[in-house]
Enzyme design. Sequence first.
Site, PDB file in Angstrom:
ATOM      1  N   GLU A 130      43.254  50.297  51.769  1.00  0.00           N
ATOM      2  CA  GLU A 130      44.009  49.649  50.874  1.00  0.00           C
ATOM      3  C   GLU A 130      44.708  50.820  49.775  1.00  0.00           C
ATOM      4  O   GLU A 130      43.889  51.811  49.620  1.00  0.00           O
ATOM      5  CB  GLU A 130      43.246  48.859  49.973  1.00  0.00           C
ATOM      6  CG  GLU A 130      44.019  48.270  48.664  1.00  0.00           C
ATOM      7  CD  GLU A 130      43.231  47.189  48.007  1.00  0.00           C
ATOM      8  OE1 GLU A 130      42.078  47.066  48.214  1.00  0.00           O
ATOM      9  OE2 GLU A 130      43.863  46.433  47.361  1.00  0.00           O
TER      10      GLU A 130
ATOM     11  N   CYS B 213      42.996  43.529  46.909  1.00  0.00           N
ATOM     12  CA  CYS B 213      43.874  42.754  45.738  1.00  0.00           C
ATOM     13  C   CYS B 213      45.446  43.265  45.675  1.00  0.00           C
ATOM     14  O   CYS B 213      46.151  42.482  45.049  1.00  0.00           O
ATOM     15  CB  CYS B 213      43.265  42.988  44.289  1.00  0.00           C
ATOM     16  SG  CYS B 213      41.694  42.440  44.094  1.00  0.00           S
TER      17      CYS B 213
ATOM     18  N   ASN C 273      43.175  37.409  50.609  1.00  0.00           N
ATOM     19  CA  ASN C 273      42.035  38.422  50.327  1.00  0.00           C
ATOM     20  C   ASN C 273      40.864  37.698  49.945  1.00  0.00           C
ATOM     21  O   ASN C 273      39.897  37.567  50.573  1.00  0.00           O
ATOM     22  CB  ASN C 273      42.662  39.617  49.402  1.00  0.00           C
ATOM     23  CG  ASN C 273      41.662  40.554  49.168  1.00  0.00           C
ATOM     24  OD1 ASN C 273      40.794  40.968  50.009  1.00  0.00           O
ATOM     25  ND2 ASN C 273      41.598  40.554  47.679  1.00  0.00           N
ATOM     26  N   GLU C 274      40.705  37.600  48.689  1.00  0.00           N
ATOM     27  CA  GLU C 274      39.685  36.888  47.852  1.00  0.00           C
ATOM     28  C   GLU C 274      39.971  36.018  46.986  1.00  0.00           C
ATOM     29  O   GLU C 274      39.393  35.803  45.905  1.00  0.00           O
ATOM     30  CB  GLU C 274      38.572  37.865  47.419  1.00  0.00           C
ATOM     31  CG  GLU C 274      39.080  39.139  46.719  1.00  0.00           C
ATOM     32  CD  GLU C 274      38.038  40.118  46.432  1.00  0.00           C
ATOM     33  OE1 GLU C 274      38.009  40.563  45.218  1.00  0.00           O
ATOM     34  OE2 GLU C 274      37.233  40.730  47.234  1.00  0.00           O
TER      35      GLU C 274
HETATM   36  O1  AHR Z   1      37.859  47.229  47.519  1.00  0.00           O
HETATM   37  C1  AHR Z   1      38.492  47.320  46.275  1.00  0.00           C
HETATM   38  C2  AHR Z   1      38.766  45.883  45.927  1.00  0.00           C
HETATM   39  O2  AHR Z   1      37.612  44.968  45.779  1.00  0.00           O
HETATM   40  C3  AHR Z   1      39.792  44.801  46.709  1.00  0.00           C
HETATM   41  O3  AHR Z   1      41.030  45.271  46.411  1.00  0.00           O
HETATM   42  C4  AHR Z   1      39.318  43.384  46.460  1.00  0.00           C
HETATM   43  O4  AHR Z   1      39.514  42.910  47.693  1.00  0.00           O
HETATM   44  C5  AHR Z   1      38.157  43.715  46.099  1.00  0.00           C
HETATM   45  O5  AHR Z   1      37.743  42.899  44.887  1.00  0.00           O
END
Ligand code: AHR
Length: 790
Positions: free
Chosen positions: A26, A229, A353-354
């Site tokens: 990321e 994120c 993602n979450e």
């Molecule tokens: O890995 C860092 C962040 O942690 C990622 O962007 C997110 O998915 C999680 O909250």
Amino acid sequence: MKENLITIKTGQKGSPIGDLFGIFLEDLNHAADGGLYAEMVQNRSFEFSGTDHPSYHSLTAWERIGQEQEVTLDVREGEAVSEKNPHYLRVEISGRSREAGVRNTGFEGGMHFQKGKKYLFSCYVRCPETVGHTLCVSLRNAADLEIAHKEFTVKAASWDKIECEFMAGETAAGGSLALVITKGNSMEFDFVSLFPQETFRGRRNGLRLDLAEALEELKPRFVRFPGGCLVHDGSLDENARDSLYRWKNTVGPLEERPARRNNWRYNQTLGLGYYEYFLFCEDISAKPVPILPAAYDPHHKRAVPLDELEPWIQETLDLIEFANGDETTKWGSVRAGLGHREPFGLEYLGIGNEEVGEGFRERFPYFVKAVRRKYPEIKIVGISGPFCGGGEYEMGWECARQSGADIVDEHYYMAPEWFISNVHRYDSFGGESPYVFVGEYAAGSNSGKSALAEAAYMTALQNDCHAVKMACYAPLLCHREYENWKPDMVWFDNDKVCRSVNYEVQKLFMNHQGDELVSCELQTDMENEELITLEARKQGDIYFWGDEARVLFTEIELYDEDTGESIFLPDTEVMADKIPVLLKENAPQNIRLKFHALEIEGFKGFRVYFAWKNEKNRMYWVFGGWENQDAALVEEIDGKGCFLSQNQFHVEKEREYALELHMSGSRLEGWIDGELFQSVTLMPMEMEPIYLTASRDRAASDLILKVVNLKNEPFETGIKLQDVEGTEYQCDVYLLLEENCAEHSDFPGVETAEVNQETKTVELNGSDKKFMWRFPERSVTILRLKNNMI
Ligand code: AHR
């Protein structure tokens, strides 16, 4: 005491391990721009803005060369090289400065050049008034001395691309790229770029060699990308400056890729885009696992109306076509046009993602249905939110089950103790879909302690490969000078790469994964060792706290849950804000705490701390939490908050909540307005005698045993190999010892460790085909028994 014995049943057929261990890439911590993406010019098309970061402006990373009164730098909008990146720079000279022009200082810490290495420069340039001006482009060291230069005659009044290759005359840190006008008094620039000639696989617009090689060395089975994120935070309008990450913005000519806000508070050029990600996966023989947004931004609660989802779903289908379609398809032909006629062979696709909340759960099934209909072979990854348990987690799983997702992505960042005591988390998970993808995890720090806990956990992930199909540590990369999140697996600056000890563990597990589980059993008299007793964990004080808020706590009552007796409190009413207010010192371990809470001022929420031993070891019930979006029960160990149960919750100002916290035995419950809101069972914090897993590498015909010893003493054991023919085997031994961990001098707080490697001959004794082994204290060992082990 009986002898310890590990029995490996080589004759039994075990579950396939498949694509278990991979990586997650990321662009946070300047992982891509300023990191893996080898571009050395920061803000190459003058698009930086305050939307990306409050301190940014269109000349971020650019400096004037010459006197302020005599050299004007003017970033203009309009006739730029591409409408997608509408800004360009005009340099005007009105005096007689010794040198007049502009320089780019690169990413954090300045450009790093290596003597004898080549660098590829390119830039669009034009002369707005008269043509025939000359431009001197140079690489400079920190003292502003040229270490390579080239002169260009700028002939055109319209954009002309100039390019050249430089060879650095010396090694220099903190350097820059200078554009100096040597004849003429105005010139315009756009898309100024400098790459090292040596990139991974020698690709143009390529990846930084040392970083890409560090990732390749891991031998990951898959790459999850591009976030995180990063994927789901932003405007729903793909043309907005702060748009969500939209894959179509990331392919095609670089000039057409809009440099935009990266939600990690910088700017991303998208130069490392979807095509480059797919290529990288192919280069390192890892399967791509792209993650797309689900038309929903949970951070700002922006959602595409359900009857307008179609273009988002189409974008998802188009990505699959881009990856897998043949040249006769629209997006397959785009890929072929970029130079890759063969499909990329996409197998997995993540949606979301979450994300938390109904916004996601309403939309996700539409995506699944559409992908299933057109591409039934694609494995769809759903999500369970940012925490390991609680309402959102359960609902995430339920949504994935109901919609028929194949895999569910779980995320958790916890203390080492949590990982050690949760190794059996997936033992009871069924061997049917949806399976588990541990898409983000890390145990607290870049230290031997955390890395060993991760290793112990990974043995369990492998043993549970009937349920766990994929797992990757997070985050992967971090620039030393720009840290959004830590720990990280690999650290770097503009020159060096630092592989943390956590990286070494990941490498051991990925390099020696194998493809089929082999059953192995441990017989020992040794008992599990308690790391922290439940009593000790629950012991401590009670405090109230306002989280950037002023909160009135009233009607406070505390009971000893064992005796039912009320405990005297000096205050039954407390006003709390940023300093925690002590309610009761040394409260009993089993309690019932009743209180009302009313937020008077502020916007976040409040906490009740309990079992408070010190500021780093305590438990709390948090209301409001991140962005005032949730409530959670948390155990903090050595400063690392372990979110055990999380639910959505928004603290309304001036609303009084009647709250109750119960802690009894290993049960922890939170009640809101008379209803059970969340609960958790505190897992015993125990360390097992050793952690082990075995697998078979069919192609190499090797048997692989991984053993993690977390104890402070060696573990001596017999190892019995059932169903093998031979009596003597070559064995490659890889050993990582915690005692070899040391903080890296250039990367404070990051421990590294060498893995010792040797080859031994193992002789199997007697009819039970056994050899003896000593697993050193605090270590990870891989025994790779070679030759005809199947
Ligand atoms: O890995 C860092 C962040 O942690 C990622 O962007 C997110 O998915 C999680 O909250």
